[in-house]
Design a protein around this motif. Structure first.
Motif, PDB file in Angstrom:
ATOM      1  N   ARG A  65      34.585  42.408  31.387  1.00 50.83           N
ATOM      2  CA  ARG A  65      36.050  42.556  31.390  1.00 50.83           C
ATOM      3  C   ARG A  65      36.411  44.020  31.582  1.00 50.83           C
ATOM      4  O   ARG A  65      35.938  44.893  30.850  1.00 50.83           O
ATOM      5  CB  ARG A  65      36.632  42.038  30.066  1.00 50.83           C
ATOM      6  CG  ARG A  65      36.558  40.528  29.923  1.00 50.83           C
ATOM      7  CD  ARG A  65      37.645  39.870  30.740  1.00 50.83           C
ATOM      8  NE  ARG A  65      37.440  38.432  30.884  1.00 50.83           N
ATOM      9  CZ  ARG A  65      38.223  37.651  31.625  1.00 50.83           C
ATOM     10  NH1 ARG A  65      39.240  38.156  32.293  1.00 50.83           N
ATOM     11  NH2 ARG A  65      37.983  36.379  31.722  1.00 50.83           N
ATOM     12  N   CYS A  66      37.268  44.284  32.545  1.00 46.95           N
ATOM     13  CA  CYS A  66      37.614  45.652  32.928  1.00 46.95           C
ATOM     14  C   CYS A  66      38.195  46.444  31.747  1.00 46.95           C
ATOM     15  O   CYS A  66      39.010  45.926  30.972  1.00 46.95           O
ATOM     16  CB  CYS A  66      38.631  45.583  34.062  1.00 46.95           C
ATOM     17  SG  CYS A  66      39.185  47.197  34.628  1.00 46.95           S
ATOM     18  N   SER A  67      37.773  47.702  31.633  1.00 49.88           N
ATOM     19  CA  SER A  67      38.227  48.542  30.510  1.00 49.88           C
ATOM     20  C   SER A  67      39.724  48.848  30.598  1.00 49.88           C
ATOM     21  O   SER A  67      40.316  49.301  29.629  1.00 49.88           O
ATOM     22  CB  SER A  67      37.434  49.849  30.487  1.00 49.88           C
ATOM     23  OG  SER A  67      37.720  50.607  31.649  1.00 49.88           O
ATOM     24  N   HIS A  68      40.350  48.600  31.739  1.00 48.72           N
ATOM     25  CA  HIS A  68      41.781  48.871  31.881  1.00 48.72           C
ATOM     26  C   HIS A  68      42.605  47.770  31.215  1.00 48.72           C
ATOM     27  O   HIS A  68      43.157  47.960  30.135  1.00 48.72           O
ATOM     28  CB  HIS A  68      42.129  49.009  33.383  1.00 48.72           C
ATOM     29  CG  HIS A  68      43.572  49.296  33.634  1.00 48.72           C
ATOM     30  ND1 HIS A  68      44.236  48.802  34.735  1.00 48.72           N
ATOM     31  CD2 HIS A  68      44.475  50.023  32.934  1.00 48.72           C
ATOM     32  CE1 HIS A  68      45.491  49.221  34.692  1.00 48.72           C
ATOM     33  NE2 HIS A  68      45.650  49.971  33.611  1.00 48.72           N
ATOM     34  N   MET A  69      42.651  46.594  31.821  1.00 49.61           N
ATOM     35  CA  MET A  69      43.460  45.509  31.255  1.00 49.61           C
ATOM     36  C   MET A  69      42.679  44.198  31.209  1.00 49.61           C
ATOM     37  O   MET A  69      43.270  43.119  31.234  1.00 49.61           O
ATOM     38  CB  MET A  69      44.753  45.339  32.066  1.00 49.61           C
ATOM     39  CG  MET A  69      45.729  46.501  31.836  1.00 49.61           C
ATOM     40  SD  MET A  69      47.138  46.512  32.968  1.00 49.61           S
ATOM     41  CE  MET A  69      47.912  44.968  32.613  1.00 49.61           C
ATOM     42  N   ALA A  70      41.365  44.337  31.169  1.00 45.93           N
ATOM     43  CA  ALA A  70      40.477  43.189  30.927  1.00 45.93           C
ATOM     44  C   ALA A  70      40.449  42.154  32.049  1.00 45.93           C
ATOM     45  O   ALA A  70      40.171  40.975  31.806  1.00 45.93           O
ATOM     46  CB  ALA A  70      40.800  42.522  29.593  1.00 45.93           C
ATOM     47  N   ALA A  71      40.688  42.576  33.272  1.00 51.03           N
ATOM     48  CA  ALA A  71      40.513  41.625  34.380  1.00 51.03           C
ATOM     49  C   ALA A  71      39.029  41.265  34.502  1.00 51.03           C
ATOM     50  O   ALA A  71      38.153  42.008  34.052  1.00 51.03           O
ATOM     51  CB  ALA A  71      41.014  42.240  35.684  1.00 51.03           C
ATOM     52  N   ASP A  72      38.782  40.127  35.119  1.00 51.39           N
ATOM     53  CA  ASP A  72      37.417  39.607  35.262  1.00 51.39           C
ATOM     54  C   ASP A  72      36.732  40.312  36.445  1.00 51.39           C
ATOM     55  O   ASP A  72      37.055  40.059  37.603  1.00 51.39           O
ATOM     56  CB  ASP A  72      37.525  38.090  35.506  1.00 51.39           C
ATOM     57  CG  ASP A  72      36.174  37.437  35.700  1.00 51.39           C
ATOM     58  OD1 ASP A  72      35.157  38.152  35.740  1.00 51.39           O
ATOM     59  OD2 ASP A  72      36.155  36.194  35.807  1.00 51.39           O
ATOM     60  N   VAL A  84      34.223  46.773  42.053  1.00 55.98           N
ATOM     61  CA  VAL A  84      35.636  47.148  42.151  1.00 55.98           C
ATOM     62  C   VAL A  84      36.474  46.073  41.467  1.00 55.98           C
ATOM     63  O   VAL A  84      36.389  44.885  41.813  1.00 55.98           O
ATOM     64  CB  VAL A  84      36.060  47.273  43.635  1.00 55.98           C
ATOM     65  CG1 VAL A  84      37.510  47.735  43.739  1.00 55.98           C
ATOM     66  CG2 VAL A  84      35.122  48.223  44.372  1.00 55.98           C
ATOM     67  N   CYS A  85      37.270  46.483  40.488  1.00 54.19           N
ATOM     68  CA  CYS A  85      38.105  45.520  39.762  1.00 54.19           C
ATOM     69  C   CYS A  85      39.123  44.888  40.720  1.00 54.19           C
ATOM     70  O   CYS A  85      39.760  45.595  41.515  1.00 54.19           O
ATOM     71  CB  CYS A  85      38.823  46.216  38.612  1.00 54.19           C
ATOM     72  SG  CYS A  85      39.871  45.070  37.690  1.00 54.19           S
ATOM     73  N   PRO A  86      39.291  43.551  40.635  1.00 54.52           N
ATOM     74  CA  PRO A  86      40.184  42.886  41.599  1.00 54.52           C
ATOM     75  C   PRO A  86      41.667  43.193  41.357  1.00 54.52           C
ATOM     76  O   PRO A  86      42.488  42.983  42.249  1.00 54.52           O
ATOM     77  CB  PRO A  86      39.903  41.396  41.357  1.00 54.52           C
ATOM     78  CG  PRO A  86      39.430  41.310  39.942  1.00 54.52           C
ATOM     79  CD  PRO A  86      38.678  42.594  39.692  1.00 54.52           C
ATOM     80  N   LEU A  87      42.020  43.731  40.160  1.00 52.15           N
ATOM     81  CA  LEU A  87      43.453  43.866  39.869  1.00 52.15           C
ATOM     82  C   LEU A  87      44.036  45.210  40.318  1.00 52.15           C
ATOM     83  O   LEU A  87      45.011  45.245  41.065  1.00 52.15           O
ATOM     84  CB  LEU A  87      43.688  43.644  38.366  1.00 52.15           C
ATOM     85  CG  LEU A  87      45.140  43.432  37.958  1.00 52.15           C
ATOM     86  CD1 LEU A  87      45.777  42.275  38.727  1.00 52.15           C
ATOM     87  CD2 LEU A  87      45.241  43.164  36.455  1.00 52.15           C
ATOM     88  N   HIS A  88      43.446  46.332  39.877  1.00 46.64           N
ATOM     89  CA  HIS A  88      44.000  47.637  40.261  1.00 46.64           C
ATOM     90  C   HIS A  88      42.966  48.524  40.949  1.00 46.64           C
ATOM     91  O   HIS A  88      43.199  49.711  41.146  1.00 46.64           O
ATOM     92  CB  HIS A  88      44.558  48.375  39.033  1.00 46.64           C
ATOM     93  CG  HIS A  88      45.506  47.550  38.218  1.00 46.64           C
ATOM     94  ND1 HIS A  88      45.191  47.063  36.966  1.00 46.64           N
ATOM     95  CD2 HIS A  88      46.755  47.091  38.497  1.00 46.64           C
ATOM     96  CE1 HIS A  88      46.199  46.351  36.490  1.00 46.64           C
ATOM     97  NE2 HIS A  88      47.174  46.350  37.404  1.00 46.64           N
ATOM     98  N   GLY A  89      41.797  47.962  41.224  1.00 44.40           N
ATOM     99  CA  GLY A  89      40.824  48.666  42.056  1.00 44.40           C
ATOM    100  C   GLY A  89      40.003  49.743  41.371  1.00 44.40           C
ATOM    101  O   GLY A  89      39.398  50.577  42.047  1.00 44.40           O
ATOM    102  N   TRP A  90      39.953  49.772  40.041  1.00 52.21           N
ATOM    103  CA  TRP A  90      39.082  50.754  39.386  1.00 52.21           C
ATOM    104  C   TRP A  90      37.635  50.438  39.779  1.00 52.21           C
ATOM    105  O   TRP A  90      37.237  49.268  39.815  1.00 52.21           O
ATOM    106  CB  TRP A  90      39.234  50.696  37.859  1.00 52.21           C
ATOM    107  CG  TRP A  90      40.577  51.177  37.363  1.00 52.21           C
ATOM    108  CD1 TRP A  90      41.733  51.241  38.072  1.00 52.21           C
ATOM    109  CD2 TRP A  90      40.876  51.632  36.047  1.00 52.21           C
ATOM    110  NE1 TRP A  90      42.755  51.713  37.288  1.00 52.21           N
ATOM    111  CE2 TRP A  90      42.258  51.965  36.026  1.00 52.21           C
ATOM    112  CE3 TRP A  90      40.143  51.794  34.874  1.00 52.21           C
ATOM    113  CZ2 TRP A  90      42.893  52.445  34.886  1.00 52.21           C
ATOM    114  CZ3 TRP A  90      40.784  52.268  33.733  1.00 52.21           C
ATOM    115  CH2 TRP A  90      42.144  52.603  33.751  1.00 52.21           C
ATOM    116  N   GLU A  91      36.872  51.498  40.018  1.00 55.23           N
ATOM    117  CA  GLU A  91      35.505  51.304  40.515  1.00 55.23           C
ATOM    118  C   GLU A  91      34.498  51.782  39.472  1.00 55.23           C
ATOM    119  O   GLU A  91      34.587  52.919  38.999  1.00 55.23           O
ATOM    120  CB  GLU A  91      35.301  52.094  41.817  1.00 55.23           C
ATOM    121  CG  GLU A  91      36.206  51.613  42.934  1.00 55.23           C
ATOM    122  CD  GLU A  91      36.020  52.404  44.225  1.00 55.23           C
ATOM    123  OE1 GLU A  91      35.011  53.135  44.346  1.00 55.23           O
ATOM    124  OE2 GLU A  91      36.900  52.280  45.097  1.00 55.23           O
TER     125      GLU A  91
HETATM  126  S1  FES Z   1      42.495  45.497  35.005  1.00 55.96           S
HETATM  127 FE1  FES Z   1      40.859  46.339  36.102  1.00 55.96          FE
HETATM  128  S2  FES Z   1      41.722  47.983  37.134  1.00 55.96           S
HETATM  129 FE2  FES Z   1      43.357  47.192  36.002  1.00 55.96          FE
END
Ligand code: FES
Ligand SMILES: [Fe+2]
Length: 332
Positions: A65-72, A84-91
């Protein structure tokens, strides 16, 4: 880590607690599968993992789960060694550190994933579900993975707790009833490592099915079996017949406290001849996979709905009871 609360059997006696998911190595997929797309694995203690791999880089496993907002993260893509996170593109790189945020020039300190130990064996990817492995990924004694070929995994989901299923090889009584194998030697039990429990015994193939008749004809009528259980959920089985030797690796993945995903991988020794390696080995692997899958199917059929009542273990269950006792006492 969260553990199963002590339970009570029908007599109101406290049963020992087992982890919801033991600290150990888990099989997550083949190299080829990971190269196609990231793979996700969830454990019932709440941990979620993502595995990814590029053709020219080894596999990585991170918290899922992404450290930003927990996207998968398993729904994201992989590029230049990063997921690369599918929601905001953090790599995130293979070490879990965030290396790029499209909308920010500075990377906040919380922007990182946990990276887990990863090993590749014979084209298969395993990870340890703690940031540091408690023991090295085991393999068949005296064998190197380059000497063996793995057949495609076969899998079952069973309504039974992981610790009972992974103790199947120590349930000496069941070999006669479930598998038509009669014990013809003493049973030797030892612990070759703080995280391993091992059984060695000799069995005779006594069944009358066409498969058992074929086994006696092709391989021999007796076999020496070694069952090595690592960490509670990874089991290596070696069956040595007079004319052949089979290798089975089983990864038990708990789905919840009473359901388990059982992933079986059959290995065969590779031949020396290049032509035989190309054409005969894959065929041999698929044939043995079929025989072993049918063998394991007997366990699956007889294990549906299995539950553990410690006070109902008898002296005939000694090897299984000893295994469960050992398992409760290894570090979590
Ligand atoms: S939730 Fe992954 S980049 Fe925002
Ligand atoms: Fe069995």
């Amino acid at each position: 880590m969260e553990a199963l609360a002590p339970t009570s059997d029908d007599e109101g006696v406290s049963a020992p607690a087992f982890s919801l998911a033991p600290a150990s190595w888990y099989y997550i997929g083949t190299v080829a599968e990971l190269q196609r797309s990231p793979r996700r694995l969830d454990l019932p203690d709440g941990q979620q993992f993502v595995a990814f791999r590029e053709r020219d880089r080894p596999a990585a496993v991170l918290s899922g789960r992404c450290s930003h907002m927990a996207a998968d993260l398993s729904k994201g893509c992989v590029k230049d060694g990063r997921i690369v996170c599918p929601l905001h593109g953090w790599e995130y790189g293979r070490d879990g550190k965030c290396a790029h945020i499209p909308a920010l020039s500075e990377i906040p300190p919380f922007a990182r994933q946990v990276a887990f130990p990863v090993e590749e064996r014979g084209g298969l990817v395993f990870f340890f579900n703690r940031p540091e492995a408690r023991f090295p990924l085991p393999f068949f004694e005296g064998r190197d993975d380059t000497e063996l070929l793995a057949a495609p995994a076969f899998e079952f989901t069973v309504d039974a707790p992981w610790y009972l299923l992974s103790g199947n090889g120590f349930d000496v009584q069941h070999f006669r009833c479930a598998h038509d194998r009669s014990l013809v030697s003493d049973v030797t039990i030892d612990s070759p490592h703080a995280f391993a429990w091992r059984l060695r015994a000799k069995f005779r193939v006594t069944g009358n099915s066409w498969r058992d008749r074929m086994i006696r004809w092709l391989s021999g009528s007796e076999m020496e079996m070694t069952v090595e259980n690592w960490g509670g959920n990874l089991v290596l089985v070696t069956s040595r017949f007079p004319r052949t030797c089979s290798y089975g690796l089983v990864s038990f993945v708990p789905l919840d406290k009473n359901r388990t995903w059982v992933r079986n991988i059959v290995w065969i020794p590779r031949r020396q001849n290049a032509l035989a390696r190309r054409w005969l080995d894959p065929l041999d692997a698929m044939i043995r996979r079929y025989f072993i899958r049918e063998f394991v199917r007997a366990d699956v059929n007889s294990s549906e709905g299995l539950r553990y009542h410690p006070k109902r273990m008898t002296s005939a269950d000694k090897e299984l009871a000893d295994y469960l006792h050992w398992l409760q006492n290894i570090p979590r």
